[in-house]
Motif scaffolding. Structure first.
Motif, PDB file in Angstrom:
ATOM      1  N   ALA A 268      30.987  68.712  52.931  1.00 14.15           N
ATOM      2  CA  ALA A 268      29.739  69.360  52.530  1.00 14.15           C
ATOM      3  C   ALA A 268      28.852  68.403  51.734  1.00 14.15           C
ATOM      4  CB  ALA A 268      30.048  70.607  51.704  1.00 14.15           C
ATOM      5  N   LEU A 269      29.466  67.607  50.852  1.00 12.18           N
ATOM      6  CA  LEU A 269      28.697  66.650  50.056  1.00 12.18           C
ATOM      7  C   LEU A 269      28.088  65.565  50.949  1.00 12.18           C
ATOM      8  CD1 LEU A 269      27.771  65.632  47.307  1.00 12.18           C
ATOM      9  CD2 LEU A 269      29.948  64.399  47.094  1.00 12.18           C
ATOM     10  N   ALA A 270      28.841  65.096  51.947  1.00 10.53           N
ATOM     11  CA  ALA A 270      28.307  64.085  52.864  1.00 10.53           C
ATOM     12  C   ALA A 270      27.120  64.631  53.646  1.00 10.53           C
ATOM     13  CB  ALA A 270      29.409  63.617  53.812  1.00 10.53           C
ATOM     14  N   ILE A 271      27.210  65.891  54.084  1.00  8.98           N
ATOM     15  CA  ILE A 271      26.085  66.501  54.800  1.00  8.98           C
ATOM     16  C   ILE A 271      24.875  66.647  53.886  1.00  8.98           C
ATOM     17  CG2 ILE A 271      25.313  68.626  55.939  1.00  8.98           C
ATOM     18  CD1 ILE A 271      28.200  68.981  56.937  1.00  8.98           C
ATOM     19  N   LEU A 272      25.128  67.057  52.644  1.00  9.94           N
ATOM     20  CA  LEU A 272      24.029  67.228  51.689  1.00  9.94           C
ATOM     21  C   LEU A 272      23.338  65.896  51.414  1.00  9.94           C
ATOM     22  CD1 LEU A 272      22.547  69.145  49.734  1.00  9.94           C
ATOM     23  CD2 LEU A 272      24.257  68.541  48.002  1.00  9.94           C
ATOM     24  N   VAL A 273      24.119  64.838  51.227  1.00  8.82           N
ATOM     25  CA  VAL A 273      23.535  63.514  50.988  1.00  8.82           C
ATOM     26  C   VAL A 273      22.717  63.065  52.189  1.00  8.82           C
ATOM     27  CG1 VAL A 273      24.106  61.067  50.682  1.00  8.82           C
ATOM     28  CG2 VAL A 273      25.287  62.798  49.322  1.00  8.82           C
ATOM     29  N   ALA A 274      23.246  63.290  53.397  1.00 11.41           N
ATOM     30  CA  ALA A 274      22.527  62.877  54.605  1.00 11.41           C
ATOM     31  C   ALA A 274      21.210  63.624  54.761  1.00 11.41           C
ATOM     32  CB  ALA A 274      23.412  63.106  55.826  1.00 11.41           C
ATOM     33  N   ARG A 275      21.169  64.880  54.319  1.00 12.34           N
ATOM     34  CA  ARG A 275      19.943  65.667  54.468  1.00 12.34           C
ATOM     35  C   ARG A 275      18.922  65.367  53.384  1.00 12.34           C
ATOM     36  NH1 ARG A 275      22.155  71.745  56.121  1.00 12.34           N
ATOM     37  NH2 ARG A 275      22.801  71.199  58.267  1.00 12.34           N
ATOM     38  N   ARG A 276      19.395  65.060  52.180  1.00 11.45           N
ATOM     39  CA  ARG A 276      18.472  64.884  51.053  1.00 11.45           C
ATOM     40  C   ARG A 276      17.860  63.489  50.993  1.00 11.45           C
ATOM     41  NH1 ARG A 276      18.844  68.809  47.020  1.00 11.45           N
ATOM     42  NH2 ARG A 276      19.157  70.804  48.081  1.00 11.45           N
ATOM     43  N   MET A 277      18.598  62.491  51.460  1.00  8.97           N
ATOM     44  CA  MET A 277      18.101  61.116  51.348  1.00  8.97           C
ATOM     45  C   MET A 277      17.301  60.731  52.585  1.00  8.97           C
ATOM     46  SD  MET A 277      21.354  59.093  49.639  1.00  8.97           S
ATOM     47  CE  MET A 277      20.382  57.586  49.497  1.00  8.97           C
ATOM     48  N   ALA A 278      16.372  59.833  52.387  1.00  6.70           N
ATOM     49  CA  ALA A 278      15.556  59.345  53.500  1.00  6.70           C
ATOM     50  C   ALA A 278      16.390  58.441  54.399  1.00  6.70           C
ATOM     51  CB  ALA A 278      14.340  58.584  52.967  1.00  6.70           C
ATOM     52  N   ARG A 279      15.980  58.340  55.649  1.00  5.53           N
ATOM     53  CA  ARG A 279      16.682  57.486  56.591  1.00  5.53           C
ATOM     54  C   ARG A 279      16.662  56.033  56.111  1.00  5.53           C
ATOM     55  NH1 ARG A 279      17.548  59.351  61.849  1.00  5.53           N
ATOM     56  NH2 ARG A 279      16.771  61.470  62.245  1.00  5.53           N
ATOM     57  N   GLY A 280      17.746  55.345  56.369  1.00  2.00           N
ATOM     58  CA  GLY A 280      17.814  53.934  55.989  1.00  2.00           C
ATOM     59  C   GLY A 280      19.219  53.542  55.590  1.00  2.00           C
ATOM     60  N   TRP A 281      19.350  52.255  55.208  1.00  4.69           N
ATOM     61  CA  TRP A 281      20.653  51.741  54.836  1.00  4.69           C
ATOM     62  C   TRP A 281      21.221  52.427  53.599  1.00  4.69           C
ATOM     63  CZ3 TRP A 281      23.704  49.138  57.826  1.00  4.69           C
ATOM     64  CH2 TRP A 281      23.180  48.371  58.881  1.00  4.69           C
ATOM     65  N   ALA A 282      20.359  52.821  52.699  1.00  2.00           N
ATOM     66  CA  ALA A 282      20.840  53.466  51.472  1.00  2.00           C
ATOM     67  C   ALA A 282      21.565  54.772  51.802  1.00  2.00           C
ATOM     68  CB  ALA A 282      19.666  53.719  50.525  1.00  2.00           C
ATOM     69  N   ARG A 283      20.960  55.572  52.704  1.00  5.25           N
ATOM     70  CA  ARG A 283      21.597  56.844  53.073  1.00  5.25           C
ATOM     71  C   ARG A 283      22.923  56.590  53.789  1.00  5.25           C
ATOM     72  NH1 ARG A 283      19.127  61.329  57.185  1.00  5.25           N
ATOM     73  NH2 ARG A 283      19.789  59.758  58.712  1.00  5.25           N
ATOM     74  N   THR A 284      22.936  55.625  54.688  1.00  7.22           N
ATOM     75  CA  THR A 284      24.169  55.326  55.421  1.00  7.22           C
ATOM     76  C   THR A 284      25.287  54.904  54.478  1.00  7.22           C
ATOM     77  OG1 THR A 284      22.858  54.626  57.338  1.00  7.22           O
ATOM     78  CG2 THR A 284      25.164  53.909  57.251  1.00  7.22           C
TER      79      THR A 284
END
Length: 441
Positions: free
Chosen positions: A111-127
């Motif tokens: 759930a935390l990984a999904i939340l991080v993926a949705r809240r952060m902008a696309r890019g290397w930081a999110r990955t």
């Protein structure tokens, strides 16, 4: 001049005649073999018909090529263990709390990984953030999970070594099996439904194998390949009936021995339960198939582009039908384990629980509920009877031959008659009746 479209003449008696022929085959089996054998074929045939109905929803209604049927059957078969078996108190005391904490940790990490993926902008930081959450969560999960597994599996491993169930009536496990398979189907669908049909087949096959591998190797869940035996059942036990004076008196009145009468009575009880489930499913599916929802599903199956142009959410409907079909297959898996009285993960293989179910659907007629029922019962009848027929045929062919390697090879080849016959039936049906014995109207 107006054009003329050739139509196939209606055959209203085809279905009743084919079902009558199937009943006649079972009656012949009872008269020439044994009624116990005939009822045994009928019971597993009814369960197979439920499996075929589930796959028919996915393929016949929506054109989804699911080759992971075995995984849904296995997930559904887990339900009687979790629901009907008594809890193993020592295992719960030793590692139950830590296991619950480990599973809660796994859910929280995802759930935390999904939340991080949705809240952060696309890019290397999110990955990198998602990878960090998953890797860190994995090590935390294993730190909780491994000691819990060791504590649970150390409790009387010869007879227990798992958490057990919650000791409720086994009939409750049937809808629970459907719900477990529906949840697994939702995960599979969210992962794989965006793929092209051939890639979807490969993905579902792999996921089905993952599910069966987990059941075979996680002893704490259902004892793995050690098997769970003694699963309660909703019908009487033969021994109990044989010790009942009233039943023994009735058996004498029927002209049967108590052993034979108790066996037949139990088989008839199973048949009544399975037939009731099958009738309810067929009625509901027929109503759904001929409703606006059913027409929409067939329109999506026939032309996704046109359906999307009409404003239909194709991906959502595919997800819906995949989950519904998986639930029906899981229900059949729970019914089968209840009939067997034991959970044997080693018996789940794609040949028996994927390929044969596909033969049932194709033989009966894709998109036809009644065809799936007929295909399920008929295919299971052939699957059971072909082996003794093969023994007789090979013995007849080898009889005039001298003793030697060829005669021994022919005698040993009888077991392969099942696979040969299933393939031959599939080829004959596809050649002579490509739409199946009871095709969709």
């Amino acid at each position: 001049m107006s054009g003329h479209v050739a139509t196939r003449p209606a055959q209203p008696w085809r279905g009743p005649l084919l079902f009558a022929a199937m009943i006649a085959l079972l009656l012949v089996e009872g008269l020439t073999g044994s009624w116990n054998s005939a009822l045994g074929i009928l019971n597993m045939g009814l369960i197979s018909a439920v499996m075929a109905l589930g796959l028919n929803m996915q393929w016949g209604y929506a054109g989804l090529f699911n080759t992971g049927v075995v995984g849904m059957v296995a997930i559904g078969g887990l339900a009687p263990v979790l629901i009907a078996m008594p809890p193993v108190g020592a295992a719960w005391a030793g590692g139950g709390a830590r296991m619950a904490l480990a599973l809660a940790c796994a859910v929280a990490v995802v759930a935390l990984a999904i939340l991080v993926a949705r809240r952060m902008a696309r890019g290397w930081a999110r990955t990198l953030a998602v990878i960090a959450v998953l890797v860190g969560g994995f090590f935390l999960y294993r730190a909780l999970f491994d000691p819990a597994v060791a504590a649970i599996e150390s409790v009387n491993p010869a007879a227990e070594g798992y958490l057990g169930g919650i000791g409720l009536p086994v009939l409750l496990a049937w809808p629970v099996g459907g719900l477990l398979a529906a949840g697994a189907s939702w995960i599979v669908a969210r992962t794989a439904l965006g793929l092209r049909s051939d890639y979807l087949a490969i993905a579902t096959l792999g996921i089905g194998e993952i599910i069966t591998s987990v059941l075979k190797n996680e002893d704490w869940l259902a004892r793995g390949v050690k098997n769970v035996t003694g699963i309660p059942r909703p019908v009487p036990y033969e021994v109990a009936l044989q010790q009942d004076p009233a039943f023994v008196a009735r058996a004498d009145g029927w002209g049967l021995t108590p052993v034979l009468a108790s066996t037949l009575w139990v088989q008839l009880c199973w048949a009544g339960l399975f037939l009731a489930v099958l009738v309810v499913l067929v009625v509901l599916m027929e109503r759904a198939l001929h409703s606006p929802w059913g027409r929409m599903m067939r329109a999506i199956r026939d032309n996704e582009t046109a359906a999307e142009a009409m404003g239909k959410d194709v991906r959502r409907r595919h997800l819906q039908i995949f989950v519904l079909g998986g639930a029906v297959i899981g229900l059949a898996g729970a019914m089968m384990i209840t009939l067997d009285g034991q959970m044997t993960p080693g018996s789940y293989n794609p040949l028996r629980f994927t390929f044969i179910v596909w033969v049932m659907v194709i033989l009966g007629g894709s998109g036809s509920n009644w065809g799936a029922v007929l295909g399920g019962v008929l295919t299971w009848y052939l699957w059971v009877k072909v082996e003794p027929w093969g023994n007789w045929l090979m013995a007849w062919i080898a009889a005039p031959l001298p003793e030697g390697a060829l005669k021994a090879h022919l005698a040993g080849s009888a077991a392969n008659m099942r696979l040969l016959t299933m393939g031959l039936i599939l080829l004959v049906v596809l050649r002579l009746s490509p739409r199946g014995l009871l095709p969709e109207k």
